[in-house]
Design a protein around this motif. Sequence first.
Motif, short mmCIF file in Angstrom:
data_model
loop_
_atom_site.label_atom_id
_atom_site.label_comp_id
_atom_site.label_asym_id
_atom_site.label_seq_id
_atom_site.Cartn_x
_atom_site.Cartn_y
_atom_site.Cartn_z
N UNK A 23 145.56 -27.22 17.32
CA UNK A 23 146.58 -27.75 17.88
C UNK A 23 146.54 -27.77 19.17
N UNK A 24 146.58 -29.06 20.01
CA UNK A 24 146.17 -29.26 21.35
C UNK A 24 147.57 -29.83 21.88
N UNK A 25 147.91 -29.56 23.25
CA UNK A 25 148.89 -30.11 23.76
C UNK A 25 148.16 -30.75 24.91
N UNK A 26 148.25 -32.26 24.83
CA UNK A 26 147.42 -33.13 25.54
C UNK A 26 148.56 -33.78 26.91
N UNK A 27 147.71 -33.61 28.02
CA UNK A 27 148.41 -34.06 29.33
C UNK A 27 148.16 -35.69 29.34
#
Length: 315
Positions: free
Chosen positions: A44-48
Amino acid sequence: MLRLLQFSDLDLTRWDACVAASPGALPYVQAWWLAATAGRWAAVVELGPLGEYRSLLPLPCKWRPWGRVAYQPLFTQQLGLVLTADSQHRDLQEYLALAAKSVARFYQQLPPAALPLPALPVGFVLAERLTCLLDLGTPYAAIYKTYLTGCRRRLRNNQALAQPLLVQQGNDLEALIALFLTYRGEAHTGLRPGHYHLLRRLFAALQSREMAELREVRHPATGELLAGALFVRHAGGLIYLFAATSPAGRAASAPILLIDDAVRRHAGQLGQVFDFEGGSIPAIGRFFANFGATPVPYPTLTLTQPPWFLRWMRP
């Protein structure tokens, strides 16, 4: 924005940059460590706004008949959430809720810093394990004073021998694995032959980064390997990753010599911590207490959902 990414969609350059920007990130979450121990993984990745990774939750996964399983790889004590200063999503619950949508079962061990945990999504169960930690920020002489009396006596007794046992650098992981198989093996540990391939792969990755410390104690007359240990040297300190000893080595206090040697070589480094990677088993915790190590809890999270076909059939 949080997204669940499969391995084929992960940008490992951005992954490495995210880990590098996360203060105190453990080596277990490095892409190369996961590549050695899990091979492939999701996250699970938080993308900028530019596609950069601002935070991530590694999800090593494998398929089983009942569905996809998120698991804790061998030789990987802790994973958990990796946050950077730019992260806008700092609640673990958000990451877990997204992860739960893709797996039938979930198990992960988080670092001690994750405690206390916030509220968890429905179905997740919290438990705790113990590891033993030793602060390496003080000089060796000060740490030695915290050793238990029996431990110090064994060290003195070895020094008093006509031929004291010495800790030396090792270069043969296979000898250490053979020693482990001879005196522990699958019956006691559950490790099967294929699991040692992961250890070999991880050792090679550590060696290429000059992070591996293979140490051993041999009989001064015969050269017999009495005990050995693989330590991992990283930015935050030292990890006691893998070790083995023979009955003769245990009787001669060879494991005590190995750990004392590691403490002696790394003591006096501010901010450094020696993680013994154990303590939940009382006997092991008592052994590590010999060196002044403190038991520290870290959380484990478990989720078990109905098989995929039952969830698919729900009205």
